[in-house]
Design a protein around this motif. Structure first.
Motif, PDB file in Angstrom:
ATOM      1  N   GLU A  93     -16.671  -5.473   3.495  1.00 21.26           N
ATOM      2  CA  GLU A  93     -16.163  -5.381   2.117  1.00 21.26           C
ATOM      3  C   GLU A  93     -16.562  -4.057   1.447  1.00 21.26           C
ATOM      4  N   SER A  94     -17.662  -3.471   1.896  1.00 25.81           N
ATOM      5  CA  SER A  94     -18.118  -2.223   1.284  1.00 25.81           C
ATOM      6  C   SER A  94     -17.121  -1.071   1.485  1.00 25.81           C
ATOM      7  N   TYR A  95     -16.200  -1.228   2.428  1.00 27.10           N
ATOM      8  CA  TYR A  95     -15.206  -0.184   2.709  1.00 27.10           C
ATOM      9  C   TYR A  95     -13.892  -0.403   1.958  1.00 27.10           C
ATOM     10  N   LEU A  96     -13.758  -1.509   1.241  1.00 25.31           N
ATOM     11  CA  LEU A  96     -12.473  -1.841   0.617  1.00 25.31           C
ATOM     12  C   LEU A  96     -11.967  -0.772  -0.348  1.00 25.31           C
ATOM     13  N   SER A  97     -12.840  -0.194  -1.160  1.00 22.23           N
ATOM     14  CA  SER A  97     -12.352   0.816  -2.111  1.00 22.23           C
ATOM     15  C   SER A  97     -11.887   2.075  -1.372  1.00 22.23           C
ATOM     16  N   MET A  98     -12.567   2.445  -0.286  1.00 23.35           N
ATOM     17  CA  MET A  98     -12.127   3.598   0.514  1.00 23.35           C
ATOM     18  C   MET A  98     -10.774   3.308   1.175  1.00 23.35           C
ATOM     19  N   ILE A  99     -10.628   2.082   1.688  1.00 26.19           N
ATOM     20  CA  ILE A  99      -9.361   1.689   2.311  1.00 26.19           C
ATOM     21  C   ILE A  99      -8.246   1.744   1.274  1.00 26.19           C
ATOM     22  N   ASP A 100      -8.505   1.225   0.100  1.00 25.36           N
ATOM     23  CA  ASP A 100      -7.515   1.244  -0.980  1.00 25.36           C
ATOM     24  C   ASP A 100      -7.113   2.678  -1.316  1.00 25.36           C
ATOM     25  N   ASP A 101      -8.072   3.579  -1.409  1.00 25.29           N
ATOM     26  CA  ASP A 101      -7.778   4.992  -1.704  1.00 25.29           C
ATOM     27  C   ASP A 101      -6.882   5.601  -0.622  1.00 25.29           C
ATOM     28  N   VAL A 102      -7.215   5.345   0.641  1.00 26.17           N
ATOM     29  CA  VAL A 102      -6.426   5.902   1.750  1.00 26.17           C
ATOM     30  C   VAL A 102      -5.007   5.336   1.739  1.00 26.17           C
ATOM     31  N   LEU A 103      -4.875   4.045   1.494  1.00 22.79           N
ATOM     32  CA  LEU A 103      -3.540   3.432   1.460  1.00 22.79           C
ATOM     33  C   LEU A 103      -2.699   3.992   0.314  1.00 22.79           C
ATOM     34  N   LYS A 104      -3.318   4.225  -0.822  1.00 21.30           N
ATOM     35  CA  LYS A 104      -2.594   4.817  -1.956  1.00 21.30           C
ATOM     36  C   LYS A 104      -2.142   6.239  -1.632  1.00 21.30           C
ATOM     37  N   LYS A 105      -3.028   7.030  -1.012  1.00 23.62           N
ATOM     38  CA  LYS A 105      -2.669   8.397  -0.620  1.00 23.62           C
ATOM     39  C   LYS A 105      -1.528   8.366   0.394  1.00 23.62           C
ATOM     40  N   PHE A 106      -1.623   7.454   1.356  1.00 26.94           N
ATOM     41  CA  PHE A 106      -0.602   7.331   2.401  1.00 26.94           C
ATOM     42  C   PHE A 106       0.765   7.060   1.773  1.00 26.94           C
ATOM     43  N   LYS A 107       0.816   6.130   0.833  1.00 24.60           N
ATOM     44  CA  LYS A 107       2.071   5.784   0.163  1.00 24.60           C
ATOM     45  C   LYS A 107       2.574   6.970  -0.671  1.00 24.60           C
ATOM     46  N   LYS A 108       1.663   7.619  -1.388  1.00 26.97           N
ATOM     47  CA  LYS A 108       2.041   8.748  -2.247  1.00 26.97           C
ATOM     48  C   LYS A 108       2.506   9.948  -1.415  1.00 26.97           C
ATOM     49  N   ASP A 109       1.743  10.295  -0.385  1.00 30.35           N
ATOM     50  CA  ASP A 109       2.027  11.497   0.401  1.00 30.35           C
ATOM     51  C   ASP A 109       3.228  11.358   1.337  1.00 30.35           C
ATOM     52  N   LEU A 110       3.423  10.160   1.884  1.00 30.24           N
ATOM     53  CA  LEU A 110       4.474   9.979   2.884  1.00 30.24           C
ATOM     54  C   LEU A 110       5.599   9.045   2.441  1.00 30.24           C
ATOM     55  N   GLY A 111       5.389   8.325   1.355  1.00 26.81           N
ATOM     56  CA  GLY A 111       6.419   7.394   0.895  1.00 26.81           C
ATOM     57  C   GLY A 111       6.607   6.208   1.814  1.00 26.81           C
ATOM     58  N   LEU A 112       5.541   5.865   2.544  1.00 30.73           N
ATOM     59  CA  LEU A 112       5.628   4.789   3.539  1.00 30.73           C
ATOM     60  C   LEU A 112       4.550   3.738   3.311  1.00 30.73           C
ATOM     61  N   TYR A 113       4.838   2.556   3.820  1.00 25.72           N
ATOM     62  CA  TYR A 113       3.831   1.494   3.901  1.00 25.72           C
ATOM     63  C   TYR A 113       3.346   1.428   5.339  1.00 25.72           C
ATOM     64  N   HIS A 114       2.062   1.217   5.526  1.00 27.70           N
ATOM     65  CA  HIS A 114       1.471   1.151   6.860  1.00 27.70           C
ATOM     66  C   HIS A 114       1.886  -0.138   7.573  1.00 27.70           C
ATOM     67  N   ASN A 115       1.812  -1.257   6.894  1.00 24.42           N
ATOM     68  CA  ASN A 115       2.250  -2.567   7.382  1.00 24.42           C
ATOM     69  C   ASN A 115       1.441  -3.154   8.536  1.00 24.42           C
ATOM     70  N   ASP A 116       0.293  -2.601   8.816  1.00 26.87           N
ATOM     71  CA  ASP A 116      -0.601  -3.189   9.832  1.00 26.87           C
ATOM     72  C   ASP A 116      -2.037  -2.930   9.381  1.00 26.87           C
ATOM     73  N   ILE A 117      -2.373  -3.444   8.216  1.00 21.72           N
ATOM     74  CA  ILE A 117      -3.653  -3.156   7.575  1.00 21.72           C
ATOM     75  C   ILE A 117      -4.733  -4.055   8.174  1.00 21.72           C
ATOM     76  N   LEU A 118      -5.322  -3.575   9.235  1.00 26.32           N
ATOM     77  CA  LEU A 118      -6.409  -4.271   9.917  1.00 26.32           C
ATOM     78  C   LEU A 118      -7.608  -3.328   9.977  1.00 26.32           C
ATOM     79  N   TYR A 119      -8.800  -3.899   9.990  1.00 25.99           N
ATOM     80  CA  TYR A 119     -10.002  -3.058  10.027  1.00 25.99           C
ATOM     81  C   TYR A 119      -9.981  -2.085  11.201  1.00 25.99           C
ATOM     82  N   ARG A 120      -9.466  -2.511  12.340  1.00 26.91           N
ATOM     83  CA  ARG A 120      -9.478  -1.634  13.527  1.00 26.91           C
ATOM     84  C   ARG A 120      -8.596  -0.400  13.349  1.00 26.91           C
ATOM     85  N   ASN A 121      -7.754  -0.380  12.325  1.00 22.77           N
ATOM     86  CA  ASN A 121      -6.877   0.757  12.095  1.00 22.77           C
ATOM     87  C   ASN A 121      -7.458   1.780  11.113  1.00 22.77           C
ATOM     88  N   PHE A 122      -8.757   1.661  10.874  1.00 25.48           N
ATOM     89  CA  PHE A 122      -9.466   2.618  10.031  1.00 25.48           C
ATOM     90  C   PHE A 122     -10.699   3.106  10.784  1.00 25.48           C
TER      91      PHE A 122
END
Length: 172
Positions: A93-122
């Motif tokens: 859980e301590s990584y959730l805010s970092m994950i949220d930041d990366v997902l927001k950047k990903f959506k903003k920078d690429l206009g895409l959703y990752h759609n496979d948000i699993l811990y192993r993908n970070f």
């Protein structure tokens, strides 16, 4: 189950195999089947655009071979968050805010959703205190993952609501 064994078993039933060296990781997709080809193209496209845009939270594309369906990226020093045992709830859980930041950047920078948000993908690099996102086989311009398995996204939303509630209480 041993993490390495799990990864090997996971990758054999899925669309690609992984080969690691000291500095790179090469993902080789199955040559048969349209689904594997689509996943290869999605992943390659994300790495190409991210490398061109110099996005710091996605590993750099080193090379690719369209005929062999391989993608080689830089190897990130650190560990994937999936290696943190599920029982260690607080550490995950301590990584959730970092994950949220990366997902927001990903959506903003690429206009895409990752759609496979699993811990192993970070991948977390403790020396640089940076989080990287990987595995772009499921990207889309639409959000397609709506399952209860979206544990990380659900917990990010809960954590944000809790922060807002706590912030309102302290402002009174």
């Amino acid at each position: 189950m041993n993490r390495l064994l799990y990864n090997i078993l996971y990758m054999t039933v899925h669309s690609a195999s992984i080969k690691k060296s000291d500095n790179t990781i090469t993902k080789r997709y199955k040559k048969k089947g349209e689904k594997a080809f689509v996943k290869f193209v999605k992943e390659l496209t994300v790495y190409q655009v991210a490398t061109k845009k110099k996005l710091k939270y996605i590993p750099k594309l080193i090379s690719y071979d369209f005929k062999k369906r391989t993608i080689t990226i830089e190897k990130i020093d650190g560990y994937d968050l999936g290696t943190i045992p599920e029982e260690d709830y607080e550490k995950r859980e301590s990584y959730l805010s970092m994950i949220d930041d990366v997902l927001k950047k990903f959506k903003k920078d690429l206009g895409l959703y990752h759609n496979d948000i699993l811990y192993r993908n970070f991948i977390y690099n403790p020396k640089k205190k940076k989080l990287f996102i990987i595995d772009f086989e499921s990207v889309s311009i639409e959000r397609t993952s709506h399952d209860a398995k979206d544990y990380i996204e659900i917990n990010i939303k809960k954590k944000l609501k809790t922060k807002k509630k706590n912030g309102k209480k302290s402002n009174k």
